[in-house]
Design a protein around this motif. Sequence first.
Motif, PDB file in Angstrom:
ATOM      1  N   GLU A   1      27.428   8.186 148.996  1.00  0.00           N
ATOM      2  CA  GLU A   1      27.437   9.286 148.028  1.00  0.00           C
ATOM      3  C   GLU A   1      26.252  10.212 148.239  1.00  0.00           C
ATOM      4  O   GLU A   1      26.384  11.426 148.157  1.00  0.00           O
ATOM      5  CB  GLU A   1      27.448   8.729 146.613  1.00  0.00           C
TER       6      GLU A   1
ATOM      7  N   LEU B   1      26.902  12.291 151.388  1.00  0.00           N
ATOM      8  CA  LEU B   1      27.888  13.339 151.133  1.00  0.00           C
ATOM      9  C   LEU B   1      27.306  14.455 150.275  1.00  0.00           C
ATOM     10  O   LEU B   1      27.571  15.635 150.507  1.00  0.00           O
ATOM     11  CB  LEU B   1      29.132  12.749 150.464  1.00  0.00           C
ATOM     12  N   ALA B   2      26.497  14.089 149.280  1.00  0.00           N
ATOM     13  CA  ALA B   2      25.890  15.109 148.422  1.00  0.00           C
ATOM     14  C   ALA B   2      24.946  15.994 149.232  1.00  0.00           C
ATOM     15  O   ALA B   2      24.926  17.211 149.060  1.00  0.00           O
ATOM     16  CB  ALA B   2      25.148  14.448 147.265  1.00  0.00           C
TER      17      ALA B   2
ATOM     18  N   GLN C   1      26.893  18.453 151.376  1.00  0.00           N
ATOM     19  CA  GLN C   1      27.477  19.541 150.611  1.00  0.00           C
ATOM     20  C   GLN C   1      26.417  20.539 150.183  1.00  0.00           C
ATOM     21  O   GLN C   1      26.677  21.731 150.088  1.00  0.00           O
ATOM     22  CB  GLN C   1      28.213  18.991 149.387  1.00  0.00           C
TER      23      GLN C   1
ATOM     24  N   GLN D   1      37.949  16.669 152.108  1.00  0.00           N
ATOM     25  CA  GLN D   1      36.807  15.845 151.730  1.00  0.00           C
ATOM     26  C   GLN D   1      36.430  16.081 150.276  1.00  0.00           C
ATOM     27  O   GLN D   1      36.128  15.136 149.537  1.00  0.00           O
ATOM     28  CB  GLN D   1      35.602  16.136 152.628  1.00  0.00           C
ATOM     29  N   GLN D   2      36.452  17.341 149.865  1.00  0.00           N
ATOM     30  CA  GLN D   2      36.125  17.661 148.482  1.00  0.00           C
ATOM     31  C   GLN D   2      37.152  17.048 147.532  1.00  0.00           C
ATOM     32  O   GLN D   2      36.788  16.479 146.508  1.00  0.00           O
ATOM     33  CB  GLN D   2      36.063  19.185 148.281  1.00  0.00           C
TER      34      GLN D   2
ATOM     35  N   SER E   1      36.507  13.323 147.331  1.00  0.00           N
ATOM     36  CA  SER E   1      35.345  12.982 146.495  1.00  0.00           C
ATOM     37  C   SER E   1      35.675  13.194 145.018  1.00  0.00           C
ATOM     38  O   SER E   1      35.221  12.419 144.166  1.00  0.00           O
ATOM     39  CB  SER E   1      34.114  13.782 146.906  1.00  0.00           C
ATOM     40  N   ASP E   2      36.485  14.198 144.690  1.00  0.00           N
ATOM     41  CA  ASP E   2      36.913  14.394 143.304  1.00  0.00           C
ATOM     42  C   ASP E   2      37.781  13.225 142.835  1.00  0.00           C
ATOM     43  O   ASP E   2      37.630  12.739 141.711  1.00  0.00           O
ATOM     44  CB  ASP E   2      37.681  15.708 143.147  1.00  0.00           C
TER      45      ASP E   2
ATOM     46  N   ILE F   1      37.737  10.182 144.026  1.00  0.00           N
ATOM     47  CA  ILE F   1      36.867   9.004 143.921  1.00  0.00           C
ATOM     48  C   ILE F   1      36.074   9.052 142.621  1.00  0.00           C
ATOM     49  O   ILE F   1      35.935   8.042 141.924  1.00  0.00           O
ATOM     50  CB  ILE F   1      35.931   8.893 145.144  1.00  0.00           C
ATOM     51  N   ALA F   2      35.573  10.229 142.265  1.00  0.00           N
ATOM     52  CA  ALA F   2      34.824  10.363 141.013  1.00  0.00           C
ATOM     53  C   ALA F   2      35.730  10.062 139.819  1.00  0.00           C
ATOM     54  O   ALA F   2      35.322   9.375 138.865  1.00  0.00           O
ATOM     55  CB  ALA F   2      34.238  11.759 140.898  1.00  0.00           C
TER      56      ALA F   2
ATOM     57  N   ASN G   1      36.304   6.354 139.621  1.00  0.00           N
ATOM     58  CA  ASN G   1      35.123   5.675 139.084  1.00  0.00           C
ATOM     59  C   ASN G   1      35.061   5.814 137.571  1.00  0.00           C
ATOM     60  O   ASN G   1      34.701   4.867 136.863  1.00  0.00           O
ATOM     61  CB  ASN G   1      33.852   6.222 139.732  1.00  0.00           C
TER      62      ASN G   1
END
Length: 172
Positions: free
Chosen positions: A48, A51-52, A55, A80-81, A84-85, A87-88, A91
Amino acid sequence: MMDVVAEANASELPRILHKSSRRSSWILVLLVFFGLCAAAACVWTNMETILARSQVLGPAPMHGLSPEVREALLEVRSEQQRASDVIAELNRNIGAQQADLKRVTDQIEALTAKIESLQSSLAAASAPPVSSPPAAQSASKLAKRAVQPSKPEGPISVGGAPLIPEPGSGQH
């Protein structure tokens, strides 16, 4: 020159010296393998953060790339974006489910405690009073013996004919 090599091979050097190169190569291979595993674990745990940072830095310059490659890179970045959305969101859902599970578990524990307390109070209330049953039985046997009539003292009819009481016995 070949004679020197053949002579060295034929010499009586300990076998350990001949095998040491094989051992050291295996040790080197194992060290490289474990190093790669440690690096992969480090990258995986800090994914994470990596990736942050990528970006934040922004897109790499695309000067000199063909339009097809640029389009493919933009598509990869957008995917990828989206990933990650997703995955968020997953979570967040996992966190909500864990909170619900904790709440339900607490309710089950409370209900279990109530059931156990009710069962223990019910068992205490329904317990019969403590008495000595053998003493009660022996007292009833004595009472039955006392109630039984004693043997008659007068004449007894054996054949079934009526008996005539003796005069002066006071019966009649």
